[in-house]
Motif scaffolding. Structure first.
Motif, PDB file in Angstrom:
ATOM      1  N   GLU A 140       0.831  -1.208   0.000  1.00 24.49           N
ATOM      2  CA  GLU A 140       0.000   0.000   0.000  1.00 24.49           C
ATOM      3  C   GLU A 140       0.867   1.260   0.000  1.00 24.49           C
ATOM      4  OE1 GLU A 140      -3.779   1.908   2.419  1.00 24.49           O
ATOM      5  OE2 GLU A 140      -3.292  -0.211   2.716  1.00 24.49           O
ATOM      6  N   HIS A 141       2.057   1.184   0.590  1.00 24.66           N
ATOM      7  CA  HIS A 141       2.970   2.330   0.608  1.00 24.66           C
ATOM      8  C   HIS A 141       3.490   2.689  -0.790  1.00 24.66           C
ATOM      9  CE1 HIS A 141       5.603  -1.185   0.790  1.00 24.66           C
ATOM     10  NE2 HIS A 141       6.465  -0.421   0.156  1.00 24.66           N
ATOM     11  N   SER A 142       3.295   1.813  -1.779  1.00 22.84           N
ATOM     12  CA  SER A 142       3.746   2.073  -3.146  1.00 22.84           C
ATOM     13  C   SER A 142       2.850   3.069  -3.875  1.00 22.84           C
ATOM     14  CB  SER A 142       3.776   0.773  -3.959  1.00 22.84           C
ATOM     15  OG  SER A 142       4.619  -0.177  -3.351  1.00 22.84           O
ATOM     16  N   ILE A 143       1.658   3.294  -3.359  1.00 20.05           N
ATOM     17  CA  ILE A 143       0.685   4.172  -4.004  1.00 20.05           C
ATOM     18  C   ILE A 143       1.007   5.618  -3.622  1.00 20.05           C
ATOM     19  CG2 ILE A 143      -1.760   4.749  -4.222  1.00 20.05           C
ATOM     20  CD1 ILE A 143      -2.318   1.843  -3.147  1.00 20.05           C
ATOM     21  N   PRO A 144       1.242   6.495  -4.603  1.00 19.57           N
ATOM     22  CA  PRO A 144       1.494   7.906  -4.269  1.00 19.57           C
ATOM     23  C   PRO A 144       0.290   8.529  -3.573  1.00 19.57           C
ATOM     24  CG  PRO A 144       2.024   7.444  -6.576  1.00 19.57           C
ATOM     25  CD  PRO A 144       1.328   6.232  -6.040  1.00 19.57           C
ATOM     26  N   ASP A 145       0.555   9.437  -2.649  1.00 21.57           N
ATOM     27  CA  ASP A 145      -0.514  10.091  -1.896  1.00 21.57           C
ATOM     28  C   ASP A 145      -1.517  10.800  -2.803  1.00 21.57           C
ATOM     29  OD1 ASP A 145       0.598   9.247   0.485  1.00 21.57           O
ATOM     30  OD2 ASP A 145       1.738  11.104   0.777  1.00 21.57           O
ATOM     31  N   SER A 189      -6.778   6.848  -4.992  1.00 22.90           N
ATOM     32  CA  SER A 189      -6.056   6.336  -3.827  1.00 22.90           C
ATOM     33  C   SER A 189      -6.876   6.418  -2.544  1.00 22.90           C
ATOM     34  CB  SER A 189      -4.724   7.064  -3.640  1.00 22.90           C
ATOM     35  OG  SER A 189      -4.941   8.428  -3.379  1.00 22.90           O
ATOM     36  N   ASN A 190      -7.914   7.246  -2.525  1.00 24.16           N
ATOM     37  CA  ASN A 190      -8.756   7.309  -1.324  1.00 24.16           C
ATOM     38  C   ASN A 190      -9.923   6.318  -1.400  1.00 24.16           C
ATOM     39  OD1 ASN A 190     -10.085   8.686  -3.291  1.00 24.16           O
ATOM     40  ND2 ASN A 190     -10.455  10.540  -2.107  1.00 24.16           N
ATOM     41  N   SER A 191      -9.997   5.548  -2.475  1.00 23.06           N
ATOM     42  CA  SER A 191     -11.012   4.497  -2.592  1.00 23.06           C
ATOM     43  C   SER A 191     -10.470   3.214  -1.960  1.00 23.06           C
ATOM     44  CB  SER A 191     -11.331   4.245  -4.069  1.00 23.06           C
ATOM     45  OG  SER A 191     -12.026   3.022  -4.213  1.00 23.06           O
ATOM     46  N   ARG A 200      -7.158   1.104  -3.081  1.00 20.69           N
ATOM     47  CA  ARG A 200      -6.027   1.169  -2.145  1.00 20.69           C
ATOM     48  C   ARG A 200      -5.664  -0.208  -1.589  1.00 20.69           C
ATOM     49  NH1 ARG A 200      -8.383   4.129   1.043  1.00 20.69           N
ATOM     50  NH2 ARG A 200      -8.759   2.663   2.702  1.00 20.69           N
ATOM     51  N   THR A 201      -6.669  -1.063  -1.331  1.00 26.14           N
ATOM     52  CA  THR A 201      -6.391  -2.381  -0.748  1.00 26.14           C
ATOM     53  C   THR A 201      -6.150  -3.461  -1.796  1.00 26.14           C
ATOM     54  OG1 THR A 201      -8.744  -2.919  -0.612  1.00 26.14           O
ATOM     55  CG2 THR A 201      -7.734  -1.864   1.328  1.00 26.14           C
ATOM     56  N   CYS A 202      -6.295  -3.130  -3.076  1.00 27.91           N
ATOM     57  CA  CYS A 202      -6.081  -4.103  -4.148  1.00 27.91           C
ATOM     58  C   CYS A 202      -4.577  -4.321  -4.329  1.00 27.91           C
ATOM     59  CB  CYS A 202      -6.711  -3.598  -5.449  1.00 27.91           C
ATOM     60  SG  CYS A 202      -6.377  -4.666  -6.862  1.00 27.91           S
TER      61      CYS A 202
END
Length: 164
Positions: free
Chosen positions: A109-114, A119-121, A125-127
């Motif tokens: 999950e930390h790989s996703i840029p803020d 990303s707030n879905s 985010r959990t996929c």
């Protein structure tokens, strides 16, 4: 690649990733990827993946019976001539042996840029596929998949399709 299922799986698939569609999640995240036949009903199976023009990475996903998100099995790996690896996918229960390949680690999950769209879905985010896709974008500069064509009667596309 050898796969040993120590549990039962409802769905199991393997994708060779060449492009990304970060507007999608799950398998669609990997655009028009190379698909390999994996049989979720077999306890043991061997897959021979082509070494010529390999994709950037492969991604194995398996959904257990009964389904439980926390027990979904995932393994990302890449071509690495001469290397071997054996172990479990991201969760225990799906044993993998790789020849001429190595797992790709360090993504999550930390790989996703803020500021990433969607990303707030929670669904995105959990996929884990989407998480790995963002890692690929950042660390391997994998390109975007071309947009899917849209057809409508107005632009000359089929209004309906009839097969006989």
């Amino acid at each position: 690649m050898d796969i040993e299922a120590r549990g039962r799986y409802h769905i199991m698939w393997l994708a060779g990733i060449r492009e990304l569609d970060l507007t999608q999640h799950c398998l669609k995240t990997f655009g028009a990827c190379d698909r390999y036949n994996v049989d979720s009903r077999q306890r043991r199976q061997t897959l021979h993946l082509p070494a010529a023009a390999p994709p950037v990475a492969w991604y194995l996903c398996a959904l257990p019976i009964p389904w439980d998100w926390s027990r979904n099995a995932h393994l990302a790996f890449e071509y690495a001539p001469g290397e071997t690896w054996a172990g479990d996918a991201l969760v225990r229960g799906l044993g993998i042996q790789l020849t001429n390949a190595r797992p790709v680690t360090g993504w999550g999950e930390h790989s996703i840029p803020d500021n990433a769209p969607k990303s707030n879905s929670r669904r995105y985010r959990t996929c884990r596929n989407w998480q790995f896709a963002w890692w690929l974008r950042t660390n391997r500069n994998v390109p975007d998949a071309p947009p899917l064509p849209t057809h409508s009667a107005a632009d000359g596309g089929p209004e309906q399709l009839t097969l006989t």
